[in-house]
Enzyme design. Structure first.
Site, short mmCIF file in Angstrom:
data_model
loop_
_atom_site.label_atom_id
_atom_site.label_comp_id
_atom_site.label_asym_id
_atom_site.label_seq_id
_atom_site.Cartn_x
_atom_site.Cartn_y
_atom_site.Cartn_z
N GLY A 124 -5.76 0.85 -13.36
CA GLY A 124 -6.85 0.51 -12.31
C GLY A 124 -8.11 1.12 -13.14
O GLY A 124 -8.67 0.65 -14.22
N ILE A 125 -8.91 2.24 -12.65
CA ILE A 125 -10.08 2.60 -13.29
C ILE A 125 -9.87 3.14 -14.61
O ILE A 125 -10.72 3.28 -15.45
CB ILE A 125 -10.41 4.00 -12.54
CG1 ILE A 125 -10.66 3.33 -10.88
CG2 ILE A 125 -11.93 4.63 -13.05
CD1 ILE A 125 -10.77 4.43 -9.92
N TYR A 126 -8.83 3.56 -15.20
CA TYR A 126 -8.23 4.05 -16.42
C TYR A 126 -8.24 3.11 -17.26
O TYR A 126 -8.09 3.34 -18.66
CB TYR A 126 -7.22 4.97 -16.51
CG TYR A 126 -7.69 6.67 -15.96
CD1 TYR A 126 -9.11 6.86 -15.61
CD2 TYR A 126 -6.82 7.60 -16.25
CE1 TYR A 126 -9.60 7.90 -15.10
CE2 TYR A 126 -7.39 8.70 -15.87
CZ TYR A 126 -8.48 9.21 -15.29
OH TYR A 126 -9.05 10.37 -15.14
N GLY A 153 -9.66 4.52 -6.18
CA GLY A 153 -8.50 3.88 -6.33
C GLY A 153 -7.28 4.38 -5.42
O GLY A 153 -7.58 4.94 -3.97
N VAL A 154 -5.96 4.49 -5.79
CA VAL A 154 -4.90 4.92 -5.11
C VAL A 154 -5.26 6.58 -4.84
O VAL A 154 -4.73 6.74 -3.72
CB VAL A 154 -3.69 4.59 -5.91
CG1 VAL A 154 -3.52 5.55 -7.11
CG2 VAL A 154 -2.50 4.68 -4.96
N ASP A 155 -5.62 7.17 -5.55
CA ASP A 155 -6.03 8.47 -5.43
C ASP A 155 -6.84 8.88 -4.08
O ASP A 155 -6.46 9.46 -3.18
CB ASP A 155 -6.83 9.09 -6.49
CG ASP A 155 -6.92 10.84 -6.57
OD1 ASP A 155 -6.06 11.39 -5.73
OD2 ASP A 155 -7.45 11.24 -7.39
N ASP A 189 0.90 -1.19 0.11
CA ASP A 189 -0.20 -0.01 -0.10
C ASP A 189 0.94 1.24 0.04
O ASP A 189 1.68 1.53 1.04
CB ASP A 189 -0.77 -0.14 1.06
CG ASP A 189 -1.66 1.13 1.31
OD1 ASP A 189 -1.39 2.12 0.85
OD2 ASP A 189 -2.60 1.09 2.43
N ILE A 190 0.95 1.91 -0.89
CA ILE A 190 1.86 3.03 -1.25
C ILE A 190 1.70 4.12 0.04
O ILE A 190 2.80 4.87 0.22
CB ILE A 190 1.45 3.82 -2.62
CG1 ILE A 190 2.92 4.49 -2.92
CG2 ILE A 190 0.39 4.44 -2.54
CD1 ILE A 190 3.02 4.84 -4.37
N ASN A 211 -6.38 12.49 -11.28
CA ASN A 211 -7.30 12.79 -12.57
C ASN A 211 -6.92 14.39 -12.95
O ASN A 211 -6.45 15.25 -12.23
CB ASN A 211 -8.61 12.17 -12.52
CG ASN A 211 -9.56 13.08 -11.07
OD1 ASN A 211 -9.25 14.28 -10.85
ND2 ASN A 211 -9.87 12.19 -10.41
P1 ADP Z 1 -6.09 4.99 -12.52
O1 ADP Z 1 -7.24 5.86 -12.47
O2 ADP Z 1 -4.85 5.83 -12.82
O3 ADP Z 1 -6.23 3.52 -13.20
P2 ADP Z 1 -6.21 3.65 -9.97
O4 ADP Z 1 -6.15 4.13 -8.69
O5 ADP Z 1 -7.92 3.23 -10.27
O6 ADP Z 1 -5.85 4.71 -11.04
O7 ADP Z 1 -5.41 2.33 -10.33
C1 ADP Z 1 -3.81 2.19 -10.35
C2 ADP Z 1 -3.41 1.18 -9.52
O8 ADP Z 1 -3.00 1.49 -8.25
C3 ADP Z 1 -4.36 0.00 -9.75
O9 ADP Z 1 -3.33 -1.06 -10.13
C4 ADP Z 1 -4.68 -0.24 -8.25
O10 ADP Z 1 -4.76 -1.53 -7.84
C5 ADP Z 1 -3.49 0.49 -7.51
N1 ADP Z 1 -3.59 0.86 -5.98
C6 ADP Z 1 -5.08 1.10 -5.59
N2 ADP Z 1 -4.85 1.71 -4.21
C7 ADP Z 1 -3.42 1.43 -3.96
C8 ADP Z 1 -2.68 1.76 -2.80
N3 ADP Z 1 -2.86 2.21 -1.54
N4 ADP Z 1 -1.36 1.59 -3.02
C9 ADP Z 1 -0.73 1.25 -4.15
N5 ADP Z 1 -1.43 0.76 -5.31
C10 ADP Z 1 -2.72 1.01 -5.10
#
Ligand code: ADP
Length: 179
Positions: free
Chosen positions: A131-133, A43-45, A21-22, A35
């Site tokens: 992820g979402i994109y 997601g990660v955002d 988890d980043i 975005n």
């Molecule tokens: P995007 O909209 O750029 O696709 P996402 O957040 O949907 O961004 O996904 C990007 C990647 O980050 C995905 O592989 C998702 O599983 C991952 N992700 C989500 N939460 C975390 C986190 N806490 N730490 C690291 N990676 C994460």
């Protein structure tokens, strides 16, 4: 950081792969997959904003209006251990014929450039856009690591370690194969 860290030396530094988890990593800068509107999201955002606290959104609103795809902006790290969060905007995957690969490379390059401009030595990044994109991870992994290698090899860069924080074993495996 655990023993399951994969490392490859590049230039004077290294690329590391970690299932993590980043928001838990102690690095100079964390890259956020943001975005264009910098409004936060899922997601990660969402995870980064929750962990960093409201200061992150306050600073984004004060300093920036939006961030075009392929570019990045920087804020403080709020409550994170990281000093900075670098909000990079990757492309939404359409069909691969709309410049998606180059835009993804640009998003990483913009993030790494900002990190070096702020004298960061260690940086952690998620896999942007997969992820979402909807960007296919098999295509995203070589772009992400190619950009990281170029950043570590750039003359005068402050960067010494770029860690990709992958959220699942499957994602880590794809990156490890590419590494
Ligand atoms: P995007 O909209 O750029 O696709 P996402 O957040 O949907 O961004 O996904 C990007 C990647 O980050 C995905 O592989 C998702 O599983 C991952 N992700 C989500 N939460 C975390 C986190 N806490 N730490 C690291 N990676 C994460």
């Amino acid at each position: 950081m655990g023993s399951d860290r994969l490392i490859r030396p590049v230039g004077e530094g290294r690329i590391a792969l970690l299932r993590a988890d980043i928001t838990t990593l102690t690095v100079d800068a964390v890259v956020n997959a943001a975005n264009q509107s910098l409004a936060g999201g899922g997601g990660v955002d969402g995870a980064i904003h929750r962990a960093a606290g409201p200061e992150l959104m306050r600073e984004l609103r004060e300093r920036y209006e939006r961030c075009p795809t392929g570019s990045a902006v920087i804020t403080g790290g709020g409550r994170l251990a990281a000093r900075y969060v670098i909000h990079a905007v990757g492309p939404r995957w359409r069909d691969g014929n709309h410049g998606e690969p180059e835009l993804l490379a640009q998003a990483y390059r913009s993030a790494f450039t900002l990190a070096s401009e702020h004298s960061c030595t260690t940086l952690a990044a998620p896999s942007i856009s997969i992820g979402i994109y909807g960007f296919p991870i098999d295509l995203a992994a070589p772009i992400a690591m190619g950009a990281a290698a170029a950043a570590l090899e750039a003359p005068g860069t402050s960067l010494r370690e770029i860690t990709f924080a992958l959220f699942s074993d499957a994602d880590l495996e794809v990156f490890a194969r590419t590494l």
